[in-house]
Design an enzyme around this catalytic site. Structure first.
Site, PDB file in Angstrom:
ATOM      1  N   HIS A   1      11.677 -23.993 -28.357  1.00 26.04           N
ATOM      2  CA  HIS A   1      12.410 -24.402 -27.164  1.00 26.04           C
ATOM      3  C   HIS A   1      12.175 -23.436 -25.998  1.00 26.04           C
ATOM      4  CE1 HIS A   1      16.441 -24.634 -24.932  1.00 26.04           C
ATOM      5  NE2 HIS A   1      15.703 -25.657 -24.549  1.00 26.04           N
TER       6      HIS A   1
ATOM      7  N   HIS B   1      16.500 -30.531 -17.813  1.00 26.77           N
ATOM      8  CA  HIS B   1      16.261 -31.536 -18.850  1.00 26.77           C
ATOM      9  C   HIS B   1      16.208 -32.965 -18.324  1.00 26.77           C
ATOM     10  CE1 HIS B   1      17.934 -28.012 -21.004  1.00 26.77           C
ATOM     11  NE2 HIS B   1      16.972 -28.289 -21.840  1.00 26.77           N
TER      12      HIS B   1
ATOM     13  N   ARG C   1      18.881 -18.938  -5.169  1.00 19.50           N
ATOM     14  CA  ARG C   1      18.330 -19.099  -6.501  1.00 19.50           C
ATOM     15  C   ARG C   1      19.500 -18.927  -7.468  1.00 19.50           C
ATOM     16  NH1 ARG C   1      17.106 -20.802 -10.978  1.00 19.50           N
ATOM     17  NH2 ARG C   1      15.153 -20.273 -11.998  1.00 19.50           N
TER      18      ARG C   1
ATOM     19  N   CYS D   1      12.207 -13.790  -4.744  1.00 23.31           N
ATOM     20  CA  CYS D   1      12.249 -14.287  -6.111  1.00 23.31           C
ATOM     21  C   CYS D   1      10.882 -14.076  -6.762  1.00 23.31           C
ATOM     22  CB  CYS D   1      12.598 -15.777  -6.115  1.00 23.31           C
ATOM     23  SG  CYS D   1      12.752 -16.441  -7.780  1.00 23.31           S
TER      24      CYS D   1
ATOM     25  N   TYR E   1      11.161 -13.577 -16.497  1.00 24.70           N
ATOM     26  CA  TYR E   1      10.823 -12.578 -15.473  1.00 24.70           C
ATOM     27  C   TYR E   1       9.956 -11.448 -16.015  1.00 24.70           C
ATOM     28  CZ  TYR E   1      14.145 -15.190 -12.752  1.00 24.70           C
ATOM     29  OH  TYR E   1      14.787 -16.217 -12.109  1.00 24.70           O
TER      30      TYR E   1
HETATM   31  C1  HEM Z   1      17.099 -30.723 -28.704  1.00 21.10           C
HETATM   32  C2  HEM Z   1      17.587 -30.303 -27.571  1.00 21.10           C
HETATM   33  C3  HEM Z   1      16.760 -29.759 -26.438  1.00 21.10           C
HETATM   34  C4  HEM Z   1      15.490 -30.080 -26.027  1.00 21.10           C
HETATM   35  C5  HEM Z   1      14.551 -31.133 -26.615  1.00 21.10           C
HETATM   36  C6  HEM Z   1      15.191 -29.239 -24.901  1.00 21.10           C
HETATM   37  C7  HEM Z   1      13.987 -29.253 -24.212  1.00 21.10           C
HETATM   38  C8  HEM Z   1      13.652 -28.377 -23.182  1.00 21.10           C
HETATM   39  C9  HEM Z   1      12.407 -28.391 -22.454  1.00 21.10           C
HETATM   40  C10 HEM Z   1      11.251 -29.339 -22.694  1.00 21.10           C
HETATM   41  C11 HEM Z   1      12.469 -27.401 -21.535  1.00 21.10           C
HETATM   42  C12 HEM Z   1      11.397 -27.042 -20.494  1.00 21.10           C
HETATM   43  C13 HEM Z   1      11.591 -27.941 -19.308  1.00 21.10           C
HETATM   44  C14 HEM Z   1      10.605 -27.668 -18.172  1.00 21.10           C
HETATM   45  O1  HEM Z   1      10.599 -26.531 -17.647  1.00 21.10           O
HETATM   46  O2  HEM Z   1       9.889 -28.592 -17.781  1.00 21.10           O
HETATM   47  C15 HEM Z   1      13.742 -26.746 -21.689  1.00 21.10           C
HETATM   48  C16 HEM Z   1      14.165 -25.662 -20.939  1.00 21.10           C
HETATM   49  C17 HEM Z   1      15.417 -25.081 -21.046  1.00 21.10           C
HETATM   50  N1  HEM Z   1      16.469 -25.515 -21.847  1.00 21.10           N
HETATM   51 FE1  HEM Z   1      16.381 -26.964 -23.247  1.00 21.10          FE
HETATM   52  N2  HEM Z   1      16.275 -28.446 -24.637  1.00 21.10           N
HETATM   53  C18 HEM Z   1      17.262 -28.731 -25.563  1.00 21.10           C
HETATM   54  C19 HEM Z   1      18.534 -28.188 -25.646  1.00 21.10           C
HETATM   55  C20 HEM Z   1      19.025 -27.218 -24.784  1.00 21.10           C
HETATM   56  C21 HEM Z   1      20.387 -26.726 -24.766  1.00 21.10           C
HETATM   57  C22 HEM Z   1      21.495 -27.213 -25.701  1.00 21.10           C
HETATM   58  C23 HEM Z   1      20.451 -25.776 -23.769  1.00 21.10           C
HETATM   59  C24 HEM Z   1      21.619 -24.957 -23.278  1.00 21.10           C
HETATM   60  C25 HEM Z   1      22.721 -24.726 -23.905  1.00 21.10           C
HETATM   61  C26 HEM Z   1      19.151 -25.669 -23.182  1.00 21.10           C
HETATM   62  C27 HEM Z   1      18.802 -24.800 -22.166  1.00 21.10           C
HETATM   63  C28 HEM Z   1      17.550 -24.678 -21.593  1.00 21.10           C
HETATM   64  C29 HEM Z   1      17.187 -23.669 -20.622  1.00 21.10           C
HETATM   65  C30 HEM Z   1      18.083 -22.558 -20.095  1.00 21.10           C
HETATM   66  C31 HEM Z   1      15.848 -23.924 -20.273  1.00 21.10           C
HETATM   67  C32 HEM Z   1      15.004 -23.096 -19.328  1.00 21.10           C
HETATM   68  C33 HEM Z   1      15.142 -23.580 -17.935  1.00 21.10           C
HETATM   69  C34 HEM Z   1      14.234 -22.784 -17.011  1.00 21.10           C
HETATM   70  O3  HEM Z   1      13.020 -23.037 -17.032  1.00 21.10           O
HETATM   71  O4  HEM Z   1      14.749 -21.908 -16.315  1.00 21.10           O
HETATM   72  N3  HEM Z   1      18.315 -26.567 -23.799  1.00 21.10           N
HETATM   73  N4  HEM Z   1      14.451 -27.363 -22.682  1.00 21.10           N
HETATM   74  N1  LIG Z   2      24.915 -13.886 -11.199  1.00 25.63           N
HETATM   75  C1  LIG Z   2      23.686 -14.276 -10.816  1.00 25.63           C
HETATM   76  N2  LIG Z   2      22.942 -13.419 -10.106  1.00 25.63           N
HETATM   77  C2  LIG Z   2      21.703 -13.756  -9.694  1.00 25.63           C
HETATM   78  C3  LIG Z   2      21.143 -15.014 -10.040  1.00 25.63           C
HETATM   79  C4  LIG Z   2      21.970 -15.916 -10.784  1.00 25.63           C
HETATM   80  O1  LIG Z   2      21.575 -17.046 -11.098  1.00 25.63           O
HETATM   81  N3  LIG Z   2      23.236 -15.505 -11.156  1.00 25.63           N
HETATM   82  N4  LIG Z   2      19.846 -15.313  -9.662  1.00 25.63           N
HETATM   83  C5  LIG Z   2      18.961 -14.157  -9.434  1.00 25.63           C
HETATM   84  C6  LIG Z   2      17.660 -14.469  -8.866  1.00 25.63           C
HETATM   85  S1  LIG Z   2      16.472 -14.989  -9.945  1.00 25.63           S
HETATM   86  C7  LIG Z   2      17.364 -14.224  -7.546  1.00 25.63           C
HETATM   87  S2  LIG Z   2      15.801 -14.470  -6.950  1.00 25.63           S
HETATM   88  C8  LIG Z   2      18.400 -13.773  -6.600  1.00 25.63           C
HETATM   89  C9  LIG Z   2      18.510 -14.764  -5.449  1.00 25.63           C
HETATM   90  O2  LIG Z   2      19.496 -14.364  -4.547  1.00 25.63           O
HETATM   91  P1  LIG Z   2      19.971 -15.377  -3.416  1.00 25.63           P
HETATM   92  O3  LIG Z   2      20.354 -16.668  -4.061  1.00 25.63           O
HETATM   93  O4  LIG Z   2      21.093 -14.715  -2.692  1.00 25.63           O
HETATM   94  O5  LIG Z   2      18.769 -15.573  -2.499  1.00 25.63           O
HETATM   95  O6  LIG Z   2      19.672 -13.651  -7.208  1.00 25.63           O
HETATM   96  C10 LIG Z   2      19.646 -13.134  -8.520  1.00 25.63           C
HETATM   97  N5  LIG Z   2      20.999 -12.881  -8.958  1.00 25.63           N
HETATM   98 MO   LIG Z   3      14.457 -15.193  -8.851  1.00 23.27          MO
END
Ligand code: HEM
Ligand SMILES: Nc1nc2c(c(=O)[nH]1)N[C@H]1C(S)=C(S)[C@@H](COP(=O)(O)O)O[C@H]1N2
Ligand SMILES: [Mo]
Length: 472
Positions: free
Chosen positions: A45, A70, A144, A191, A328
């Site tokens: 994931h 998602h 962001r 960022c 990051y």
């Molecule tokens: C079976 C369940 C899940 C599937 C199939 C799934 C699938 C995916 C996929 C394909 C991505 C990449 C999307 C992209 O960047 O194009 C992703 C990113 C992510 N998913 Fe999931 N997900 C699932 C469940 C969850 C759950 C339950 C959470 C949170 C509680 C979660 C949190 C995240 C986060 C934080 C990212 C990263 C986002 C980013 O790029 O900043 N996912 N997931």
């Molecule tokens: N609490 C908190 N702080 C955070 C973030 C966030 O999502 N939550 N994003 C970070 C990121 S990735 C960046 S680039 C900067 C963006 O600050 P801005 O939204 O004030 O431009 O905040 C940082 N601080």
């Molecule tokens: Mo960022």
């Protein structure tokens, strides 16, 4: 009426699904009325195994409402591969209150921002406005957010600072304002994903498709982090490796806050100008930018400038947060999602030298005669930009742009330089305008994106190239 065709899938109750919460017992989730066994996907994931497991045994919707990444067809297609059953027809449909919009409390935003995602809210300053003023107006400053904007009551707000030997300092907003001298710093925040869209043109990357506007400059006002740490009982020096960890008041459904850390030395250095800011360009910090208090770490990637700051702690390890450990970071172009090992690379802190052209825009038609090319240039770590070179012919011949603004104290050049070049351009010409900056350490930008491509699309700082046509 004819009965609906019976499904080829077995039926399960929610209680049966709820027994599958760990890889040993298989990991099941529901979406709508479908049941999925995602055990084999847990470790793959992109958002991490721990996040996915938060939904184990239950519905995905409340979690996906929070992570709108998602809501893309490719995610549902992927999920479909894991379908193993359907909920029994007599199971109640998903509780609508569980999917209540967690972003409903987000603040209003300026419609002029270029939005890259609404939930969470991510938006950049339009390129043509970026360099109109040295200080970016608060309403147009890029945002962001990884999570919903927390609603913080300034009256009951307390900043928790964990001092040595278990002593805890709890500071109200008025104590932070009155007990420590107000310090002001003009600093650019960028960022890690700024200019990511140029990287995804080489090969797809995961992340928001930022253009050149995930950067901005403000005059920040607040207490020095150094003063607060010394007040809490810490010293100027500390033997061994230490980090100052920050936690935001924004948290994911599992309760994990946004977090990040910086090395101790930077946090207590007077010259590093790290702030606990409560003002932005002379105004109260806006909600999107961390009201009531945020960290500002000049010269360092934006991700460490934690907004809605709730807790500061000194630790022998970096922040355990997902955004410090598993995001990051930079990798070789040969690393893909199957081979990536986040523990093998350091967290990004100081950013490399950067510049971009804000005017004209790619694909523009410009009149013959004198063309004004404008842009910004900045480098991390307080290294000042000493020169910006501009080419109108794709990098064959160069001119030196004029830099506006004041030179900063050596090693403390936290703010960008805006630059300009005027040049005659002949009617009918096809130009490829290019810029590249040089910083105090003679660091330069790479000429092309390919060799710095990385799977997450961070640190995108190749020469900025803008093709334009001169009209007749
Ligand atoms: C079976 C369940 C899940 C599937 C199939 C799934 C699938 C995916 C996929 C394909 C991505 C990449 C999307 C992209 O960047 O194009 C992703 C990113 C992510 N998913 Fe999931 N997900 C699932 C469940 C969850 C759950 C339950 C959470 C949170 C509680 C979660 C949190 C995240 C986060 C934080 C990212 C990263 C986002 C980013 O790029 O900043 N996912 N997931
Ligand atoms: N609490 C908190 N702080 C955070 C973030 C966030 O999502 N939550 N994003 C970070 C990121 S990735 C960046 S680039 C900067 C963006 O600050 P801005 O939204 O004030 O431009 O905040 C940082 N601080
Ligand atoms: Mo960022």
């Amino acid at each position: 009426a004819p009965a609906p065709p019976s499904s080829r899938y077995p039926r399960y109750t929610r209680e049966e699904v709820g027994r599958h919460r760990s890889p040993q017992d298989r990991v099941w989730v529901t979406h709508g009325t479908d049941v999925f066994d995602v055990t084999d996907f847990v470790e793959l994931h992109p958002g991490g195994a721990e996040k996915l497991l938060l939904a184990a045994g239950g519905a995905l919707e409340p979690f996906w409402a929070l992570y709108a990444v998602h809501n893309q067809p490719h995610v549902l297609e992927l999920l479909r591969e894991f379908k193993v059953g359907e909920l029994s027809p007599d199971e109640a449909p998903p509780d609508p209150s569980a999917a209540q919009d967690p972003f409903a409390g987000d603040p209003p935003r300026h419609p002029g921002l270029r939005i890259s995602s609404r939930k969470p809210f991510n938006a950049e300053t339009p390129a043509e406005l970026l360099t109109e003023r040295f200080l970016t107006p608060n309403e147009l400053f890029f945002t962001r957010n990884h999570l919903p904007v927390p609603a913080v009551d300034p009256g009951s707000y307390r900043l928790r600072v964990e001092g040595p030997e278990g002593r805890v300092l709890s500071l109200s907003l008025s104590e932070l304002r009155s007990r420590f001298p107000k310090h002001e710093v003009t600093a650019t925040l960028q960022c890690a994903g700024n200019r990511r869209s140029e990287m995804s043109r080489v090969r797809p990357v995961k992340g928001l498709a930022w253009d050149i506007g995930a950067i901005g400059t403000a005059r920040w006002g607040g207490a020095r982090l150094r003063d607060v740490l010394l007040h809490a009982g810490f010293g100027e020096e500390r033997d061994g490796e230490w980090h100052v960890c920050f936690e935001g008041l924004d948290a994911d459904p599992g309760g994990a806050p946004y977090g990040a850390s910086i090395p101790y030395g930077r946090a207590v250095s007077a010259g590093a100008d790290v702030l606990l800011a409560y003002e932005m360009n002379g105004e109260e910090l806006p909600r999107d930018h961390g009201f009531p208090v945020r960290v500002v770490v000049p010269g360092v990637v934006g991700a460490r400038s934690v907004k809605w700051l709730g807790r500061v702690a000194v630790s022998a390890a970096e922040s355990p947060s997902h955004w410090q450990q598993n995001d990051y970071k930079g990798f070789s172009p040969c690393v893909d999602w199957d081979s990536v090992d986040y523990s093998s690379a350091p967290a990004i802190q100081e950013l490399p030298v950067q510049s971009a052209i804000t005017h004209p825009r790619p694909g523009a038609a410009v009149p013959p005669g004198e063309l004004t090319v404008k842009g910004y240039a900045w480098s991390g770590g307080g290294r000042d930009v000493v020169r910006v070179d501009v080419s109108l012919d794709g990098g064959r011949t160069w001119s030196v742009a004029s830099l506006a603004g004041e030179r900063a104290a050596p090693g403390r050049a936290w703010a960008w330089r805006l630059w300009e070049l005027r040049a005659p351009v002949p009617a009918g010409a096809q130009l490829e305008i290019v810029c590249k900056a040089v910083d105090r350490s003679y660091n330069v930008q790479p000429d092309t994106v390919g060799p710095i491509w990385n799977l997450r699309g961070v640190l995108s700082n190749a020469w900025h190239r803008v093709p334009v046509t001169v009209t007749r």
